[in-house]
Design an enzyme around this catalytic site. Sequence first.
Site, PDB file in Angstrom:
ATOM      1  N   GLY A 119       0.842  -1.190   0.000  1.00  0.00           N
ATOM      2  CA  GLY A 119       0.000   0.000   0.000  1.00  0.00           C
ATOM      3  C   GLY A 119       0.874   1.235   0.000  1.00  0.00           C
ATOM      4  O   GLY A 119       2.068   1.173   0.333  1.00  0.00           O
ATOM      5  N   GLN A 158       3.503   9.837   0.670  1.00  0.00           N
ATOM      6  CA  GLN A 158       4.718   9.083   0.360  1.00  0.00           C
ATOM      7  C   GLN A 158       5.238   9.364  -1.043  1.00  0.00           C
ATOM      8  O   GLN A 158       6.351   8.940  -1.367  1.00  0.00           O
ATOM      9  CB  GLN A 158       4.476   7.582   0.544  1.00  0.00           C
ATOM     10  CG  GLN A 158       4.255   7.192   2.001  1.00  0.00           C
ATOM     11  CD  GLN A 158       4.104   5.695   2.166  1.00  0.00           C
ATOM     12  OE1 GLN A 158       3.001   5.172   2.029  1.00  0.00           O
ATOM     13  NE2 GLN A 158       5.199   5.010   2.449  1.00  0.00           N
ATOM     14  N   CYS A 161       7.789  -0.351   6.012  1.00  0.00           N
ATOM     15  CA  CYS A 161       7.234   0.850   5.382  1.00  0.00           C
ATOM     16  C   CYS A 161       8.130   1.267   4.231  1.00  0.00           C
ATOM     17  O   CYS A 161       9.364   1.266   4.371  1.00  0.00           O
ATOM     18  CB  CYS A 161       7.134   1.972   6.412  1.00  0.00           C
ATOM     19  SG  CYS A 161       6.477   3.524   5.750  1.00  0.00           S
ATOM     20  N   LEU A 162       7.517   1.620   3.100  1.00  0.00           N
ATOM     21  CA  LEU A 162       8.290   2.060   1.947  1.00  0.00           C
ATOM     22  C   LEU A 162       9.059   3.348   2.233  1.00  0.00           C
ATOM     23  O   LEU A 162      10.066   3.611   1.576  1.00  0.00           O
ATOM     24  CB  LEU A 162       7.369   2.250   0.737  1.00  0.00           C
ATOM     25  CG  LEU A 162       6.637   0.995   0.256  1.00  0.00           C
ATOM     26  CD1 LEU A 162       5.739   1.344  -0.935  1.00  0.00           C
ATOM     27  CD2 LEU A 162       7.603  -0.120  -0.091  1.00  0.00           C
ATOM     28  N   HIS A 187      -2.155   1.036   8.749  1.00  0.00           N
ATOM     29  CA  HIS A 187      -0.843   1.619   8.464  1.00  0.00           C
ATOM     30  C   HIS A 187      -0.982   2.824   7.531  1.00  0.00           C
ATOM     31  O   HIS A 187      -0.399   3.891   7.782  1.00  0.00           O
ATOM     32  CB  HIS A 187       0.031   0.536   7.833  1.00  0.00           C
ATOM     33  CG  HIS A 187       1.406   0.975   7.435  1.00  0.00           C
ATOM     34  ND1 HIS A 187       2.545   0.598   8.107  1.00  0.00           N
ATOM     35  CD2 HIS A 187       1.837   1.747   6.389  1.00  0.00           C
ATOM     36  CE1 HIS A 187       3.605   1.118   7.521  1.00  0.00           C
ATOM     37  NE2 HIS A 187       3.195   1.821   6.466  1.00  0.00           N
ATOM     38  N   GLU A 188      -1.751   2.663   6.449  1.00  0.00           N
ATOM     39  CA  GLU A 188      -1.891   3.753   5.479  1.00  0.00           C
ATOM     40  C   GLU A 188      -2.706   4.917   6.049  1.00  0.00           C
ATOM     41  O   GLU A 188      -2.400   6.089   5.780  1.00  0.00           O
ATOM     42  CB  GLU A 188      -2.508   3.237   4.180  1.00  0.00           C
ATOM     43  CG  GLU A 188      -1.743   2.118   3.499  1.00  0.00           C
ATOM     44  CD  GLU A 188      -0.287   2.437   3.224  1.00  0.00           C
ATOM     45  OE1 GLU A 188       0.070   3.630   3.083  1.00  0.00           O
ATOM     46  OE2 GLU A 188       0.519   1.488   3.174  1.00  0.00           O
ATOM     47  N   HIS A 238      -0.469   7.043   8.032  1.00  0.00           N
ATOM     48  CA  HIS A 238       0.335   7.955   7.215  1.00  0.00           C
ATOM     49  C   HIS A 238      -0.380   9.289   7.015  1.00  0.00           C
ATOM     50  O   HIS A 238       0.243  10.360   7.074  1.00  0.00           O
ATOM     51  CB  HIS A 238       0.602   7.327   5.841  1.00  0.00           C
ATOM     52  CG  HIS A 238       1.871   6.540   5.765  1.00  0.00           C
ATOM     53  ND1 HIS A 238       3.107   7.058   6.064  1.00  0.00           N
ATOM     54  CD2 HIS A 238       2.098   5.244   5.414  1.00  0.00           C
ATOM     55  CE1 HIS A 238       4.033   6.140   5.898  1.00  0.00           C
ATOM     56  NE2 HIS A 238       3.446   5.017   5.509  1.00  0.00           N
TER      57      HIS A 238
END
Length: 220
Positions: A80, A85, A131-132, A173-174, A177
């Site tokens: 995701g 991001q 996490c990216l 998680h998203e 963000h």
Amino acid sequence: MTDAFDGPRPSGGVRVQGVPVASYPRRVPEAVRGEVRRITVVGEEVLHRPCREVTTFGTPGLSRLVDDMFATNEAAEGAGLAANQVGEDLRLFVWDITDDWGVRHVGHIANPVLDELPAGQRHLIDEAEGCLSVPGPYRTVPRPGLAVVRGTDKDGAPLVIEGRGYFARCLQHETDHLEGRLYLDRLARRERQSALREMAVSADAVHARRAARAAGLGRG
């Protein structure tokens, strides 16, 4: 969020925007159309403050952003990706993830709000999370094994998305963000510092692998 699944994905059906579909391409159409963008990393200001609401829907610009987010998520082998991001201060995220039961979930949501779960449904699961925007390290983060998120699609149509297990973790998680929180913020200070040290060692290799994958997909 990074994808915890390695190797072939199990086959258990596909849900697009929460709706079961008979078939779906391995590469989502949005990723084929989109361009890969640079992924922001921990420490950049856009990741550490709440994002703005999406107020204009059905625009070419918003559609392009969704396409680019899917392309970027694919190149980074993510599960995701939130708009901040890729440097965009908007409450929007995308996902392409296979859950614990082999069901693939694909979609996007704007202005997401997580439902408050009844006490009896707030069973926490301790699992590794990456996490990216924190390239490299994974750390154990407790999260409820169920998540329900409400918002709209890019055209303003209402959405209700329910996830369990790994998909529930992704939705939480998203959404974090978009509130300016990373999984690092849920760690004890010593664990956070350990993750940042690990990231400093691994980040260059992760970025090189993403660039090579983007080039291989014709998106470099």
